[in-house]
Structures are given as structure tokens and as C-alpha cells.
Design an enzyme around this catalytic site. Sequence first.
Site, PDB file in Angstrom:
ATOM      1  N   HIS A   1      20.028 -63.269 -21.933  1.00 32.45           N
ATOM      2  CA  HIS A   1      21.053 -64.188 -21.462  1.00 32.45           C
ATOM      3  C   HIS A   1      20.587 -64.869 -20.191  1.00 32.45           C
ATOM      4  CE1 HIS A   1      21.775 -60.245 -19.599  1.00 32.45           C
ATOM      5  NE2 HIS A   1      22.192 -60.909 -18.532  1.00 32.45           N
TER       6      HIS A   1
ATOM      7  N   CYS B   1      24.373 -57.040 -11.585  1.00 33.65           N
ATOM      8  CA  CYS B   1      23.047 -57.299 -12.140  1.00 33.65           C
ATOM      9  C   CYS B   1      22.613 -58.698 -11.715  1.00 33.65           C
ATOM     10  CB  CYS B   1      23.041 -57.162 -13.666  1.00 33.65           C
ATOM     11  SG  CYS B   1      24.058 -58.364 -14.543  1.00 33.65           S
TER      12      CYS B   1
END
Length: 332
Positions: free
Chosen positions: A65, A210
Site C-alpha cells: 500500500h 507505521c
Amino acid sequence: MSEMITPELVDLGLSADSKEEAARALAERMVTLGRVTDLDGFLADVAAREAQMPTGLEGGIGIPHCRSAHVSAPTLAFGRSAAGVDFGAPDGPADLIFLIAAPSGADDAHLSILSSLARRLMRPDFVEALRSATTPAEAAALVAGEPTTGANAAAPAFEAKESGAKESEAKESRGEAPDGPGRSPVPDRGEAGESPTGRHPFRIVAVTSCPTGIAHTYMAAESLQRAAAEAGIDIQIETQGSAGFTKLTPEAIAAADAVIFAHDVPVRDRARFAGKPTVDAGVKAGINRPAELLREARDKADRGEAGDYAPLLTRFGENVSGRRGPDQPANR
């Protein structure tokens, strides 16, 4: 979610020998639908994100992603590979591959919807339903959380599988805290879930984050919440993702017996947690080893350990204020 994935964005016979080939095959579908404007530019952004940290997860899942200027609308493509594709997971190749494409300026609501998919990937029934889907339309409906036909018709909405889950995700999509930031309901488990004093359930506050803040942040939160519920632990989690975040309240932090950081970027305003027994780990540890992190937090609290910031500051080269010291390297 339905506008993000359509049957045309699903490949149930994905043929790819590498993660680069898998990403290209799924990205080409996005290009065909006008969701990606520059294939090579977008793939370069995907590769740059992958270089930060592998996106393979235990259980046969790959979730590449990125946010990219070459994406015209938030889009999700899904591929199922019989042979499997190596995305760097410790237990082997991924057979379920999700390519998430977010525009550089994607709004918080869309990113929150994508975060709900990340949370559902922690649910075994959802994953197994994807493996048994027989048509692209069925797979797209499952990913979108819509009613399905065929073998999975009896399980149309995985968000509602757990009490309160659907409403919590709806609140999150509106930027609201779901029963407090990442609050996990606590069953009555007796002594196993008690605080060191025995006066209340053991309480943990946690932060997950993240590099991109689209997927792993929320997967770690979901995994920790589930493990905490199993252990009878009261947990509240602050997800510092791309969809923004609702800070843990000072009261929740003060009442916590311990703190867990599952992160790969610096925790924002980390000084709030000073003095608490603290477990510091990468975001994937939150996803793959939540029970271990909870046990470690409990052990530190039982021993009466005070928070020691030295290891945390060394890891990211920061001082408590979040600013680099004169001899500290730049953040990774």
C-alpha cells in the site's frame, strides 16, 4: 467501501512470481478503470513503501500500500494466488494480496474506511471467506462488507460479527473515538485480568503506528484488542494513522498499569507516558505477537518497573520532547 473495489479490481487467479509482478498486475486493473494515472510512477511509490518495511503478514496475507500523487481516487484491488507470492512474511508466501492505493491528499473518511479493512483482516472467518469466494463479484462484496451470494451468503457483514464492531468502525470513519480510543470490552476473568493491586482489571494503554499509517497501524490495534479481551485486560489504543487520531485522555494514561508501543515511527507526544512500565516493539509485533506483548507489560507492572526512556530514545534518536539532541542522528 463499495466505490473503492469492484469486480473488475479482483483477480482470483493472480499469476505472479514476485511481489513486483503481483503489484503490477493489480495496478494495471486500477489504470484500466482510471484510478491510477501513471502506472510506473505509482509502482515506484509502492516499491518505496515496501522498502521501508515488508508488507507480508503471517497467515498468507500481503498488503502492499502507499499514498501517491498518481492515484486519482482511493482504490483497493484484490488478488488470490494459488502458488503464493513472497511479501516477506516469516511464515511464507501470501495467497491473499491486497493493493491499497490512496491519493496524496486522501480525506480522513476514506482512510478510515481502509483502516476498517485492515482490522477485518485479523478475523479468521473473514480471511477464510475470501479464500472460498468463487467469483470476483463475491470477493469484492466481501471486501466491501456487503451482502454476498454463493458459499458465503450466510456471512454478509463481517463488521457486525462482534458486538459493537460495526458502530465502532462507523465512529472511526467520522473521526470519533470508538468507546474511547481503541477501547476493548473486558470480560469478567477474575484474578488473571486484575491489576497488581487487585482493585480493578489490569489496564493498558497502547499506541500503534507505521510509516504510511494506512494498514499496519490498525491491524496491530485490532490484534492487541482481541488478545486483551481474551486475557481479561482493559486496553485503550491510540492509532496514530493517516486518518488522524484521537489522543488517549490524560485520565486513561494516569490509570494505566502499563504501556505498549507497537510502532515503526516515533510516537507523538511520547512524554505523556513517562514513568509507566513500558513495552516497546515494532508494529508487526503488535500484529503477530500481541499476547506476548501483553504478558511482558503485565510482568513489568508486577515487578514495579518504572518507564525507562533510554531504549526508546536510542531507537529513534530523540529526546523526550521529540526533538533530536545535538549528537543524535536524524530519524529513520
